[in-house]
Scaffold this motif. Sequence first.
Motif, PDB file in Angstrom:
ATOM      1  N   ILE A  65     -13.352  33.490  31.454  1.00 16.15           N
ATOM      2  CA  ILE A  65     -12.663  34.664  30.908  1.00 16.15           C
ATOM      3  C   ILE A  65     -13.056  34.872  29.455  1.00 16.15           C
ATOM      4  O   ILE A  65     -13.395  35.981  29.040  1.00 16.15           O
ATOM      5  N   CYS A  66     -13.035  33.809  28.675  1.00 14.09           N
ATOM      6  CA  CYS A  66     -13.379  33.922  27.255  1.00 14.09           C
ATOM      7  C   CYS A  66     -14.835  34.331  27.077  1.00 14.09           C
ATOM      8  O   CYS A  66     -15.158  35.124  26.180  1.00 14.09           O
ATOM      9  N   THR A  67     -15.708  33.837  27.936  1.00 19.87           N
ATOM     10  CA  THR A  67     -17.118  34.221  27.873  1.00 19.87           C
ATOM     11  C   THR A  67     -17.280  35.694  28.232  1.00 19.87           C
ATOM     12  O   THR A  67     -17.985  36.443  27.550  1.00 19.87           O
ATOM     13  N   GLU A  68     -16.612  36.116  29.300  1.00 20.77           N
ATOM     14  CA  GLU A  68     -16.701  37.520  29.736  1.00 20.77           C
ATOM     15  C   GLU A  68     -16.219  38.470  28.648  1.00 20.77           C
ATOM     16  O   GLU A  68     -16.771  39.546  28.461  1.00 20.77           O
ATOM     17  N   PHE A  69     -15.193  38.070  27.922  1.00 22.76           N
ATOM     18  CA  PHE A  69     -14.652  38.928  26.875  1.00 22.76           C
ATOM     19  C   PHE A  69     -15.310  38.676  25.529  1.00 22.76           C
ATOM     20  O   PHE A  69     -14.854  39.174  24.507  1.00 22.76           O
TER      21      PHE A  69
END
Length: 112
Positions: A48-52
Amino acid sequence: IHFERDEVTFLEKWHGTERELAQKISEAKGRLPNVVLSDGLLLLISRICTEFQVGSLRADIVMYKTATALAAWKGRLAVEAEDIRQAAEWVLAHRRRRQPFEQPTGGPQTQE
């Protein structure tokens, strides 16, 4: 405003609710050290953190802590994906223009 008008009545009205909330907080704090988060859900946090496109590990750590606190608050000893979803909304809200899990709007459309 009600407190300012009649402090005694306000305190009497909310005393029971406040006591119940304090008890729930105390119970959650007691559970918190025993709450576990699986490796799969930890990977989900990282994805999630990578995607955002979050630029540091602080969001990962805060999301982990928030999700474990939510599980404890809900009376559980294991984090669930829904805890991470809620934590992501809170943790990433100020870091992105769109909210986590919100579908992008506008932009070019693809045609089949």
